[in-house]
Design an enzyme around this catalytic site. Structure first.
Site, PDB file in Angstrom:
ATOM      1  N   TRP A   1      13.807   8.902   8.771  1.00 45.79           N
ATOM      2  CA  TRP A   1      14.374   7.666   9.579  1.00 45.79           C
ATOM      3  C   TRP A   1      15.655   7.972  10.145  1.00 45.79           C
ATOM      4  O   TRP A   1      15.906   7.540  11.348  1.00 45.79           O
ATOM      5  CB  TRP A   1      13.942   6.374   8.891  1.00 45.79           C
TER       6      TRP A   1
ATOM      7  N   ASP B   1      20.313   0.326   9.082  1.00 50.95           N
ATOM      8  CA  ASP B   1      18.642   0.172   9.178  1.00 50.95           C
ATOM      9  C   ASP B   1      18.400  -0.134   7.718  1.00 50.95           C
ATOM     10  O   ASP B   1      18.450   0.604   6.800  1.00 50.95           O
ATOM     11  CB  ASP B   1      18.050   1.696   9.457  1.00 50.95           C
TER      12      ASP B   1
ATOM     13  N   LYS C   1       7.943  -4.810   4.901  1.00 48.65           N
ATOM     14  CA  LYS C   1       8.189  -4.434   3.341  1.00 48.65           C
ATOM     15  C   LYS C   1       8.643  -5.487   2.657  1.00 48.65           C
ATOM     16  O   LYS C   1       7.899  -5.910   1.502  1.00 48.65           O
ATOM     17  CB  LYS C   1       9.171  -3.375   3.328  1.00 48.65           C
TER      18      LYS C   1
END
Ligand code: PMP
Length: 372
Positions: free
Chosen positions: A113, A184, A208
């Site tokens: 990511w 992030d 999540k």
């Protein structure tokens, strides 16, 4: 509780979903949403049918924001936004706003990511990678010092938890004074106590720890937003959404409603400190099982282990495939590692109960014994 609510509860008590996201949600939240879907608090219409300008939705988005403020402890110098486009849009929106021509943004490369975030920034300007753990297949959070970061950099970007490789910053890294810290936090937001005001911009897809997919939470220091580039498309300018309080256009109303319920649930559990305590217990139980002998092998360096995504291997890929099949038949789903990493990954976000992890550990011990 209606029969339908009861059927959700019994279904979810026997199936444990370890998926990396979208992920398991608290059963009580699912039951509440089921009822509100048809008739929201006696309105005689469902929550997805309410206008985003209605007082009912206004109360929901306000409550969602207040919950995030209460859970993080951030002050009014921060704005809380609920946007669309996922964390992946933030990969581009951050540099669009803050990476001016002639400047070089600093990134830490701790996994896939981060790599994607760097790629988007490179499309828009110049970046430097201050640390990377690519050479060891992202098995750790790469070390760096504040002194490694140019004080003129427009921001330093980190990925607080690496969902695919199961590594996580154990503490907030030091950055030189005046360098904005951007994180992030998609896969560990509100799972542990952090000094949230040490960050200048936090973004996280909700799917999540916060709810279903479709909404991205942004916590941004207002003063940073003001420094954004001029002439940006309105939808990609943080100031637009701060001014319109996340209702410049139609926001993802149902996802925000769900996020409100999930954050209510976190508060009911006792807040971030209480869920962190359970999260640490869950992770410790799984890592103890993995470390017991050589049958399971944790892939992350112990000092970088994530308490959200526990990644491990079995002696062979064939055994991993068999483990996945047998686990699924026993009611443990979503355990397959990311396609780029292989192996097994147990994602144990806030809503995964300790009983689910205990049951998985029992299953893993039993599986190991039968193979032994
Ligand atoms: N960052 C991290 C750490 C992630 O785990 C994910 C998704 N799993 C993303 C970014 C991408 O998020 P989205 O799908 O919301 O764009």
């Amino acid at each position: 509780m209606s029969l339908r609510d009861a059927s959700i509860v019994s279904l979810m008590a026997t199936i444990y979903n370890f998926s990396a996201g979208p992920a398991t949600l608290p059963t009580s939240v699912m039951a509440r949403a089921q009822a509100d879907f048809i008739d929201h608090h006696g309105l005689c219409y469902g929550i997805v049918e309410a206008s985003h300008r209605s007082p009912e939705f206004g109360a929901i988005i306000q409550r969602a924001e207040t919950n995030i403020r209460n859970l993080t402890g951030i002050g009014d110098e921060f704005a809380v936004l609920f946007l669309q486009g996922g964390a992946s849009t933030q990969f581009a929106m951050v540099p669009m706003n803050f990476l001016a021509p002639g400047c070089t943004a600093a990134y830490v490369d701790s996994g896939s990511w981060s790599t994607k975030a760097i790629k988007e920034a490179n499309n828009l300007g110049s970046t430097t990678t201050v640390a990377s753990s690519k050479a060891s297949n992202y098995d750790r959070i790469p070390a760096f010092e504040a002194a490694d970061i140019d004080t003129a950099t427009p921001y330093l970007h980190i990925t607080s938890n690496n969902t695919i490789f199961g590594t996580q910053y154990q503490t907030v890294p030091d950055v030189p004074a005046g360098v904005p810290l951007v994180a992030d936090m998609s896969s560990d937001i509100l799972s542990r106590r952090l000094p949230f005001d040490a960050f200048d911009l936090i973004y996280a897809g909700a799917q999540k720890n916060l709810g279903p997919s479709g909404v991205t939470v942004i916590i941004i220091r207002r003063e940073l937003a003001e420094r954004g580039a001029s002439s940006l498309p309105s939808m990609l300018d943080y100031r637009t959404h701060i001014k319109a309080e996340s209702r410049y256009n139609t926001p993802p109303t149902f996802a925000i409603y769900m996020l409100m319920l999930v954050t209510n649930w976190i508060l009911d559990q006792g807040g971030v400190d209480a869920v962190e305590q359970v999260n640490r217990q869950k992770a410790a139980a799984l890592y103890a099982c993995i470390d017991a002998d050589d049958f399971y092998r944790g892939t992350a360096e112990p000092g970088s282990r994530s308490i959200m995504n526990v990644c491990y291997r079995l002696p062979t890929e064939a055994k991993e495939a068999d483990f996945g099949t047998v686990a699924k038949a026993a009611g443990f789903v979503g355990l397959k590692g990311h396609r780029s990493a292989g192996g097994i990954r147990a994602s144990i976000y806030n809503a995964m109960p300790l009983s689910g992890v205990t049951a998985l550990v029992d299953f893993m011990n039993d599986y190991r014994q039968r193979q032994g």
